[in-house]
Design an enzyme around this catalytic site. Sequence first.
Site, PDB file in Angstrom:
ATOM      1  N   CYS A  11       0.839  -1.199   0.000  1.00 34.02           N
ATOM      2  CA  CYS A  11       0.000   0.000   0.000  1.00 34.02           C
ATOM      3  C   CYS A  11       0.878   1.255   0.000  1.00 34.02           C
ATOM      4  O   CYS A  11       1.737   1.421   0.865  1.00 34.02           O
ATOM      5  CB  CYS A  11      -0.913  -0.026   1.226  1.00 34.02           C
ATOM      6  SG  CYS A  11      -1.883   1.480   1.435  1.00 34.02           S
ATOM      7  N   ASP A  12       0.640   2.150  -0.948  1.00 38.55           N
ATOM      8  CA  ASP A  12       1.421   3.387  -1.041  1.00 38.55           C
ATOM      9  C   ASP A  12       1.273   4.262   0.199  1.00 38.55           C
ATOM     10  O   ASP A  12       2.237   4.880   0.652  1.00 38.55           O
ATOM     11  CB  ASP A  12       1.016   4.193  -2.277  1.00 38.55           C
ATOM     12  CG  ASP A  12       1.525   3.583  -3.568  1.00 38.55           C
ATOM     13  OD1 ASP A  12       2.489   2.787  -3.517  1.00 38.55           O
ATOM     14  OD2 ASP A  12       0.950   3.882  -4.634  1.00 38.55           O
TER      15      ASP A  12
END
Length: 117
Positions: A11-12
């Site tokens: 997840c960024d």
Amino acid sequence: MSVTIYGIKTCDTVRKARAWLDGHGVAYRFHDFRAEGLERDRLAGWVKAVGWEVLLNKAGTTFRKLPEADRQDIDEPKAMALMLREPTVIKRPVLENGAAVSVGFKPGQYEALFPGS
């Protein structure tokens, strides 16, 4: 005080939060709930602290791909069952700082959680 950040490593937003913590010298433990799972009691504590509406990411890909029946008439028990079955529908990251629970990441939010870091 023990800091744990929960999310998934791909997840960024989780990456940004971890980079902020690293850059500010905040020691933490990372818990990938896709790989390590999530206990019902921990999720219940988060729901009590911030509410299931905050935790359930209805804008995310995982939620949008769910069958229509799973997305309709959501209440707390249904949301909790869904988040335990599909932890990637939880808004990320979830950060535990002692008894405090924070959801999502914005630099200002973390600056308030870790003043002087």
